[in-house]
Design a protein around this motif. Sequence first.
Motif, PDB file in Angstrom:
ATOM      1  N   TRP A   1      -6.512  -2.696  -8.348  1.00 58.75           N
ATOM      2  CA  TRP A   1      -5.323  -2.521  -7.506  1.00 58.75           C
ATOM      3  C   TRP A   1      -4.968  -3.834  -6.810  1.00 58.75           C
ATOM      4  CZ3 TRP A   1      -4.029  -3.297  -2.461  1.00 58.75           C
ATOM      5  CH2 TRP A   1      -2.751  -2.848  -2.099  1.00 58.75           C
TER       6      TRP A   1
ATOM      7  N   THR B   1      -3.366  -6.326  -9.336  1.00 62.85           N
ATOM      8  CA  THR B   1      -2.001  -6.039  -9.801  1.00 62.85           C
ATOM      9  C   THR B   1      -1.003  -5.969  -8.649  1.00 62.85           C
ATOM     10  OG1 THR B   1      -2.488  -3.664  -9.765  1.00 62.85           O
ATOM     11  CG2 THR B   1      -2.749  -4.793 -11.872  1.00 62.85           C
ATOM     12  N   ASP B   2      -1.386  -5.346  -7.539  1.00 61.04           N
ATOM     13  CA  ASP B   2      -0.426  -5.130  -6.453  1.00 61.04           C
ATOM     14  C   ASP B   2      -0.787  -5.869  -5.167  1.00 61.04           C
ATOM     15  OD1 ASP B   2       0.645  -3.438  -8.259  1.00 61.04           O
ATOM     16  OD2 ASP B   2       0.263  -1.585  -7.166  1.00 61.04           O
TER      17      ASP B   2
ATOM     18  N   ILE C   1       1.309  -8.352  -2.198  1.00 60.06           N
ATOM     19  CA  ILE C   1       1.644  -7.748  -0.903  1.00 60.06           C
ATOM     20  C   ILE C   1       1.012  -8.566   0.212  1.00 60.06           C
ATOM     21  CG2 ILE C   1       1.323  -5.723   0.566  1.00 60.06           C
ATOM     22  CD1 ILE C   1       1.434  -3.975  -1.925  1.00 60.06           C
TER      23      ILE C   1
ATOM     24  N   GLU D   1       5.249  -1.848   2.502  1.00 66.40           N
ATOM     25  CA  GLU D   1       4.123  -2.075   1.591  1.00 66.40           C
ATOM     26  C   GLU D   1       2.838  -2.432   2.334  1.00 66.40           C
ATOM     27  OE1 GLU D   1       5.581  -5.060  -1.064  1.00 66.40           O
ATOM     28  OE2 GLU D   1       5.940  -6.495   0.538  1.00 66.40           O
TER      29      GLU D   1
ATOM     30  N   THR E   1       0.927   0.638   2.280  1.00 66.30           N
ATOM     31  CA  THR E   1       0.338   0.844   0.958  1.00 66.30           C
ATOM     32  C   THR E   1      -0.982   0.089   0.859  1.00 66.30           C
ATOM     33  OG1 THR E   1       2.596   0.873   0.099  1.00 66.30           O
ATOM     34  CG2 THR E   1       0.800   0.662  -1.517  1.00 66.30           C
TER      35      THR E   1
ATOM     36  N   PRO F   1       6.897  -8.126  -2.841  1.00 65.83           N
ATOM     37  CA  PRO F   1       6.946  -7.358  -4.089  1.00 65.83           C
ATOM     38  C   PRO F   1       7.845  -6.125  -4.007  1.00 65.83           C
ATOM     39  CG  PRO F   1       4.684  -7.545  -3.228  1.00 65.83           C
ATOM     40  CD  PRO F   1       5.528  -8.425  -2.413  1.00 65.83           C
ATOM     41  N   GLU F   2       7.931  -5.488  -2.849  1.00 67.06           N
ATOM     42  CA  GLU F   2       8.732  -4.268  -2.772  1.00 67.06           C
ATOM     43  C   GLU F   2      10.221  -4.573  -2.958  1.00 67.06           C
ATOM     44  OE1 GLU F   2       7.696  -2.654   1.008  1.00 67.06           O
ATOM     45  OE2 GLU F   2       8.304  -4.440   2.105  1.00 67.06           O
TER      46      GLU F   2
ATOM     47  N   THR G   1      10.860  -3.515  -6.358  1.00 62.72           N
ATOM     48  CA  THR G   1      10.929  -2.050  -6.425  1.00 62.72           C
ATOM     49  C   THR G   1      12.339  -1.586  -6.079  1.00 62.72           C
ATOM     50  OG1 THR G   1       8.657  -2.026  -5.619  1.00 62.72           O
ATOM     51  CG2 THR G   1       9.866   0.064  -5.555  1.00 62.72           C
TER      52      THR G   1
END
Lengths: 485, 485, 485, 485
Positions: free
Chosen positions: A33, A36-37, A41, A71, A74, D70-71, D74
């Motif tokens: 995670w 990739t993300d 963030i 985010e 998140t 990054p969002e 999205t």
Amino acid sequence: MALLDMLRSPLAFLESRLPTIPHLPVLRAEQEWWKTDGVRISDAIDRAGTPWLRMFDPSGRRTDEILYPPEYQTMLRQGYRSGVVWRALEENSLLPTYLLMYLVSFYDPGVCCPYTVSLGTAVSLAKYGGVESQARFLPPLLRKDNSVWQGATWMTEIGGGSDLGASVRTIARPSSDSWLLTGDKYFASNATAELAVVAARPEGAPPGVRGLALFLVPRYRDDGSLNRFIRRLKDKIGTRSVPTGEIELRDSEAYLLGRADSGIYLILEVLNLSRVANSVASVALAQRALADALAYAECRTAFGKRIIDHALLRHQFEVRLESLRSAFALAWESVRLLDEVGMERPPYSERYHVFRLVAHLAKYWTAEFAVSSAKWAMEVHGGLGVLGEYEAERWLREAMILAIWEGTSHRQILDGLEVMERKQAHKTLFAQLAGIARTEELQELESDVQRLLNLRPDHKEAEAEAVFRRLAILSGDHLSRKYLQ
Amino acid sequence: MALLDMLRSPLAFLESRLPTIPHLPVLRAEQEWWKTDGVRISDAIDRAGTPWLRMFDPSGRRTDEILYPPEYQTMLRQGYRSGVVWRALEENSLLPTYLLMYLVSFYDPGVCCPYTVSLGTAVSLAKYGGVESQARFLPPLLRKDNSVWQGATWMTEIGGGSDLGASVRTIARPSSDSWLLTGDKYFASNATAELAVVAARPEGAPPGVRGLALFLVPRYRDDGSLNRFIRRLKDKIGTRSVPTGEIELRDSEAYLLGRADSGIYLILEVLNLSRVANSVASVALAQRALADALAYAECRTAFGKRIIDHALLRHQFEVRLESLRSAFALAWESVRLLDEVGMERPPYSERYHVFRLVAHLAKYWTAEFAVSSAKWAMEVHGGLGVLGEYEAERWLREAMILAIWEGTSHRQILDGLEVMERKQAHKTLFAQLAGIARTEELQELESDVQRLLNLRPDHKEAEAEAVFRRLAILSGDHLSRKYLQ
Amino acid sequence: MALLDMLRSPLAFLESRLPTIPHLPVLRAEQEWWKTDGVRISDAIDRAGTPWLRMFDPSGRRTDEILYPPEYQTMLRQGYRSGVVWRALEENSLLPTYLLMYLVSFYDPGVCCPYTVSLGTAVSLAKYGGVESQARFLPPLLRKDNSVWQGATWMTEIGGGSDLGASVRTIARPSSDSWLLTGDKYFASNATAELAVVAARPEGAPPGVRGLALFLVPRYRDDGSLNRFIRRLKDKIGTRSVPTGEIELRDSEAYLLGRADSGIYLILEVLNLSRVANSVASVALAQRALADALAYAECRTAFGKRIIDHALLRHQFEVRLESLRSAFALAWESVRLLDEVGMERPPYSERYHVFRLVAHLAKYWTAEFAVSSAKWAMEVHGGLGVLGEYEAERWLREAMILAIWEGTSHRQILDGLEVMERKQAHKTLFAQLAGIARTEELQELESDVQRLLNLRPDHKEAEAEAVFRRLAILSGDHLSRKYLQ
Amino acid sequence: MALLDMLRSPLAFLESRLPTIPHLPVLRAEQEWWKTDGVRISDAIDRAGTPWLRMFDPSGRRTDEILYPPEYQTMLRQGYRSGVVWRALEENSLLPTYLLMYLVSFYDPGVCCPYTVSLGTAVSLAKYGGVESQARFLPPLLRKDNSVWQGATWMTEIGGGSDLGASVRTIARPSSDSWLLTGDKYFASNATAELAVVAARPEGAPPGVRGLALFLVPRYRDDGSLNRFIRRLKDKIGTRSVPTGEIELRDSEAYLLGRADSGIYLILEVLNLSRVANSVASVALAQRALADALAYAECRTAFGKRIIDHALLRHQFEVRLESLRSAFALAWESVRLLDEVGMERPPYSERYHVFRLVAHLAKYWTAEFAVSSAKWAMEVHGGLGVLGEYEAERWLREAMILAIWEGTSHRQILDGLEVMERKQAHKTLFAQLAGIARTEELQELESDVQRLLNLRPDHKEAEAEAVFRRLAILSGDHLSRKYLQ
């Protein structure tokens, strides 16, 4: 596995150092995670700087909302769901927690702070909370979904964070079925946590550390209004993924943890959890700095070859890599010991005092190593190292905070000195190290420690650092060998 | 004079270290200006972050204006008026220049950069410029009022700053009575300077450093339009009082300095001036960090006494104070030597090579010391040390830049190694140090240096740092004694 | 004088509209200072955004220092020295004050706010202060050098600024020889002022506006500690040259102005001074927007000619120029009337009520005009109009604040309605306008006003704006003719 | 449905105005996404300000990466997936596209810009692209997943965006199988788009608009390197969810669209799509401003009742609500007409010219209405309206950009005048309006238009705005009635 690949993966490094790793699939998913993300963030959160605090909603109601990008949540919730807090209590072991923290800190040492203080809150509550408090507050702290509550541990006031006996002036007055706290906390991490653990002084208590007690303070009062206020968020140079604020307590509803006259023990136990977390995060950050430096040095050329192939840089890198392993061993020893003694209450065992010594050595040395590694990685990046648009400079900003919060080097050295002096903790440590490998260097150091302890107080303090540093390094080196076996 | 008062005054420190100081009234006035006005301006400039670049005026004309607050100019022009550049040429001595730089850098090491590159420009021009260039450009560079021109020294391109032979791709084509340069400079300090000294490669020149030449590039063409463009300003973590940009040269009018086939010597001579300036600035910055730390430690209490009165902190401070004196001695030795050899041209004397060695030692060690002192000062400030609103964190940001620009430690060590190997510069240095005090430690180090030089290349590089560091420290210690006599 | 030259000089515009101007040399010097220094300082302050608030000094003492660049003080003090406050009291006339404000607001409408609230403080004190308060506080407010004190006028709380009767919850308790105030002020301009005028409710006072009193609150207590706290500075979109904060009063020492049961009159009188200042500033801002638009339109070409020479743009500009004159006439009429009635106390004269009506018309209409002119100027600038690096967008941000603070259009319309209804103030106004030029339009409007006043309350309010706007415009047009005579 | 609920839902408003809405489930899902996720992402993007541009990757390769959180991706990809572009070509109708744009613009008018320019690119390519270009570029532009390519439409250069005939200086030189473009684009929205439509002047083409051609310029060359460079991103006051940059074309590979001598028609057709999108976005933004104002006015009280219940505010709101409906009708008429005539090529039909007139009226009037509504909403919010931490001020910043890009009001008025004069487009429009309701007002306006057109040129331009505004408003009012039927 190529060295760079290993260094770029906190999990691969852990696997290379530890014989068994519980919950490997969880850790793998966590790392995936982040790759990739999370990485992007985290970068965005750092770049955005200190978030805004919106104190009032448009209707004029005080709400103290922190305007993080969505985010952020998140990223933050990811670790809670993976079990950075709930596993510690459910599985009765701190190992999964600190493994997750290592992994997270490689990518963002700041977000490790909310986890640490939530852990401190949950553990304090589980260990010292009354039946009602536990029934009410533990379940939300241990939820496995995004609705999980966060904790916080607020001790420091404007007078400083070292000498709590003198600086804590927040007053606790008994109320019908609880307490009411009034005072200002100056460095309050995770400022919006649903539940905070707060040091205060019950009215009429004696001065100094003996008069301190520890309380639970929920974010909202029973009537739904705010139970404490964020005066402002602090513009820190790093760890922007944890909002640190100044908190105003104004007759804030609070619940006593443990006994009112032994709060200092509870405070120190909370601090233990944090210092170990700080050590783990520092090593992870150092790994990150080395990984980034290596990646850069492998793609950049000068004088006809990759800069990593220049002997001076290569040598520096290899020495650092060795030190990384030692620093990890020292930090992980503090984890292992804490996992053993973490449920003790005063009076503590001899093993507990060894833990304290190792924790001080680890907090001190891993932070030093994180700072020097981040500095070195910046230099490897050359001019790019000082530009905000690249990441190299971030790790130094993060590392400097790790070196300062949870007690600077001075605090660790002096407290380490005390536990050697009063509890002879070094003797057990030396015995243990000798079990790994009996060396001349070790014997010499043992004499030096003894000589130091025999000095008169002022000299002892003045001379302490050099000995303490050598003790940290040598312990790390020896322990590193042990982990390799 | 109380220690704190001395530390808070760069001039007082200089007076305590140097037997005579030329132009004392000028320096006193300079320091006074900084204390009353400069300090607060410098803070504001740093807080404001990277300024905006306004590329076009409202009518659409390209102007590349940097939107600094007006008081930035006040701060900047102050040093020029005091003579940081014009005195060097008028008085034929670099001492007043570097004294002023020490003083300025105590308050703002960033603003020292424009002075340094202006000095480099003026000296290059005076030494190597053609008659016409000198007639046209020297007078404005040496003005004593606010209309003074600034210089700049732009070498580095995107490929990096160390290996100029490979990375300089800017091409120079001969034009009627001048040259036309086309290329991109990647780290271009003092981006709006009226006159820049620029490394480029004449069309058809051989590859490597032998093909480099040095040119003067004015900001405006003869027809009044911009002669070069600022692509953007770089977001550096520190030294915000010098605008560093990326520069586009597009058939930019240029004038050759010296011979087209010996530019590398001119480039290195410019670098010498900068490295010495960097050393002086680093020591001044370290003094500042110590001064601030001491001031804080004298006003903060913990455990019943001022924190400076705790033995550990006191001891660390005293050791640092001693190192400050050594670092200053090393830096000042490089000044003194440069003042002697600065007008030499190739082939250089033996004395020149000693200067080079000392300059490498000084650039390396003073920057290391500045960084570690700034880090230490942050830790002394505890939690306040990591907050943007206080100054402690600034000095670390500034120091990290000093450690990187003008060549990182790797560059200094390797170049220092080369001058020892090829020119035996260490022998002269050791002889000189022995003249101050003949010690066992010195003899041992001399053997170690010799042993190092005898290793095969890769090992030599790999082992170089430890020896180089000891050489720097010991040289500083010895020279410090000399300055005390 | 070319039109652009006139528009670019607030003083030239004033000279073109007013038959005589007192203290011309003072105004000339003021304008000269702004042209050479002030403009660029003001730009830098706006670009820098909301300044930082440093709440504590390094030793932990609460100090609430606002970290403006030092040149902010240079800019701010300039107007005080020129006499924007002291002349009002010393010369017994508001004309020099509002002339200076016009001039300053052309360059920076935000910095006019500190002057306005300092004026409000000084006038309130001079009119209603006790002997001791006057002796203690007036002299520092009227100093002619940089040591002058600033004032502030803090009424609004979180509940809003219109309905003070309901929203002011700050409580005043009598103390030995003064009062102690406790409460929070939500929009507190000039947050560091040495002396503030504060609305509060004495303990036991009736609810609503009848229970309000006005107090003087110094920045420091008699013992030297802070007497009130800045909770934070607000991130406003404009007027960044006045720091607006949230203020906490906590048993803050305070001194009553006038009688405890008639505070509302004093509050409204303070507001009068501000609204007139706002009107003057709005017109000056509109002039600035027109000047900038014209300058741009004269240098930019499209379709083969300067854009100012396109008939549509030229026509819009000329209409706006005419409106500028009318708006100025309306604003200046409010100045002239206030100058006449400013020392009245309740019960007020008929003339006072005419002033109130004109002041409401002026506050309303000039702000509308400032906003629409700033918007228009942005559009004239095309794409450049929306870029932060150019100035065009700034004037809209500034204008929007002028339209909102001191009461939005709704407040002006409704209060204007009230003074027409209860005091028949429009009759006097119409009589006066008829004296300038008797027109059909005027008669028609008079009937419309009368018809409006006869409607039942809800309809009256609903229909009020159109009539009020026409009344403002027509008054301005007529008065403009008068000024031309 | 309560009025506030309707206003807070762009879809509910659309349903209240349009008899049938295609793809309702898609729109519902889109709105739902915005309510749960998009709103907070959009806020964060706006607060973050202009993103950083990272020109080079750490290895020194030019990459021109924009550092959005990054969002952002999205948010951006959401609309593409829903079909804001692909539906237009696949379903052969612009209605779904503009419905989606209305919905998106209610939440974030800036993100509507990437959609609009991607649409312009895809439509131009589909209409005028060569077979090879279509085969290569259309499929990626019409993908339905996150890998979809984005388009961009770059016309404006430093000389301005109105008079393209004079200001476009980008040169196109024929290459083997394509063209090479060199020049600078000054306002280049969606700066990282994979494919841009670019106005340029083929070498040797005549001056003025007749010499313009339109080209496709991919982001990357065939060899994978960047085909164009972002010189910098522009700090706009709003629409931060579209990155607007300055673009450097340097022998950039390009493919001709249509014929080289008729580019101006293609450019104007692209502009048509944008202006209609701008109109739709402006109305949506106005709805948002009204919704937020109403929500605030329903929760805030003053003088004992909600502020929405005060007759003046209530009346203003109701008038605005009515205008919202008219503005929507006008905008939607431009959509409906474009949907009919969008595939026409020169020579155009009479219907096409009516479309042009309506599009000019709509672009002009809806933007005016958006600005005035945003201003009004700020005032309703009182002091909160000028604070960055609340949203009210954002809508004004956004609206001002809508009023300026795609041509300011001047451009719309003058171009509208031209299409009335040369093509008598107003006659058809009046005939159509008369079909809805024949009113005296309409007849009077028709005469006024005719009178205007008969004036001599300068007077005609000067007088045009008032007539044009009345024509826009009256058309909207009439059309609004039609939509209600």
